[in-house]
Design a protein around this motif. Structure first.
Motif, PDB file in Angstrom:
ATOM      1  N   ARG A 108      -4.701  -3.548   1.888  1.00 11.75           N
ATOM      2  CA  ARG A 108      -4.969  -4.056   0.536  1.00 11.75           C
ATOM      3  C   ARG A 108      -5.186  -2.900  -0.443  1.00 11.75           C
ATOM      4  N   THR A 109      -5.833  -1.812   0.009  1.00 11.15           N
ATOM      5  CA  THR A 109      -6.003  -0.662  -0.886  1.00 11.15           C
ATOM      6  C   THR A 109      -4.642  -0.086  -1.256  1.00 11.15           C
ATOM      7  N   GLN A 110      -3.710  -0.066  -0.319  1.00  7.46           N
ATOM      8  CA  GLN A 110      -2.359   0.428  -0.608  1.00  7.46           C
ATOM      9  C   GLN A 110      -1.640  -0.487  -1.589  1.00  7.46           C
ATOM     10  N   GLU A 111      -1.783  -1.799  -1.412  1.00 11.54           N
ATOM     11  CA  GLU A 111      -1.141  -2.760  -2.316  1.00 11.54           C
ATOM     12  C   GLU A 111      -1.601  -2.560  -3.758  1.00 11.54           C
ATOM     13  N   TRP A 112      -2.865  -2.215  -3.927  1.00 11.09           N
ATOM     14  CA  TRP A 112      -3.439  -2.049  -5.257  1.00 11.09           C
ATOM     15  C   TRP A 112      -3.396  -0.592  -5.733  1.00 11.09           C
ATOM     16  N   ASN A 113      -2.782   0.288  -4.957  1.00  7.13           N
ATOM     17  CA  ASN A 113      -2.746   1.713  -5.284  1.00  7.13           C
ATOM     18  C   ASN A 113      -4.143   2.277  -5.504  1.00  7.13           C
ATOM     19  N   CYS A 114      -5.032   1.889  -4.629  1.00  9.16           N
ATOM     20  CA  CYS A 114      -6.419   2.354  -4.677  1.00  9.16           C
ATOM     21  C   CYS A 114      -6.601   3.502  -3.688  1.00  9.16           C
ATOM     22  N   PRO A 115      -7.629   4.301  -3.881  1.00  4.68           N
ATOM     23  CA  PRO A 115      -7.895   5.386  -2.933  1.00  4.68           C
ATOM     24  C   PRO A 115      -8.177   4.838  -1.533  1.00  4.68           C
ATOM     25  N   VAL A 116      -7.785   5.590  -0.540  1.00  3.26           N
ATOM     26  CA  VAL A 116      -8.053   5.230   0.855  1.00  3.26           C
ATOM     27  C   VAL A 116      -9.561   5.295   1.089  1.00  3.26           C
ATOM     28  N   ILE A 117     -10.074   4.330   1.820  1.00  2.85           N
ATOM     29  CA  ILE A 117     -11.498   4.314   2.163  1.00  2.85           C
ATOM     30  C   ILE A 117     -11.655   5.070   3.478  1.00  2.85           C
ATOM     31  N   SER A 118     -12.491   6.091   3.461  1.00  5.28           N
ATOM     32  CA  SER A 118     -12.723   6.873   4.686  1.00  5.28           C
ATOM     33  C   SER A 118     -13.685   6.123   5.605  1.00  5.28           C
TER      34      SER A 118
END
Length: 159
Positions: A108-118
């Motif tokens: 979902r972070t990729q779909e929204w072009n959000c930073p990767v959660i570590s």
């Protein structure tokens, strides 16, 4: 004895468009429903009055006894308004308790072009925050709240 992490009643800012009226099921209640393994339909939730909804948000649901009391109250409410018992969740996959970021949240972070959660960021979130991100990343949810939740939890400024 079963015990889930004790969490305080909390409504998220990304839920602000419905929390005043409780027209939708807030994450705190959804967390408790999953704890009880109950699948509550939004149409059933809509039949409850405000005080009943508020009590479901406020009631503790952590120890075996609290879970039993919560489940009994929920069953009584559903029966009162529908003359049926709520269905039970067949499979509960509590991905929010894992130390690694679940694949669905990463996707979902990729779909929204959000930073990767570590992994470190993930483990610093509390259980309810992780629960919310998992639920918001699953199909059938309003996508617009996912980036809002990331921002609220300090994981992204804008997606």
């Amino acid at each position: 004895m079963t015990s889930v992490p004790a969490i305080e009643t909390r409504f998220f800012a990304f839920e602000s468009d419905f929390v005043d009226s409780l027209r939708c099921i807030p994450m705190i209640v959804r967390y408790k429903l999953d704890t009880c393994r109950v699948k509550l339909q939004l149409s059933d939730w809509a039949k409850f009055n405000y005080d009943e909804k508020d009590l479901l948000a406020e009631m503790p649901c952590h120890t075996d006894l609290e879970i039993e009391i919560y489940t009994d109250y929920l069953n009584e409410l559903v029966w009162k308004y529908t003359n049926t018992a709520p269905s039970l969740l067949k499979n509960l996959d509590p991905a929010w308790v894992n130390a690694h970021v679940p694949a669905e949240v990463h996707e979902r972070t990729q779909e929204w072009n959000c930073p990767v959660i570590s992994a470190s960021q993930w483990t610093q979130l509390n259980v309810l925050e992780r629960f919310a991100l998992v639920k918001l990343s699953r199909s059938g949810h309003e996508g617009r709240n996912f980036p809002r939740a990331l921002a609220e939890f300090g994981l992204a400024t804008a997606c």
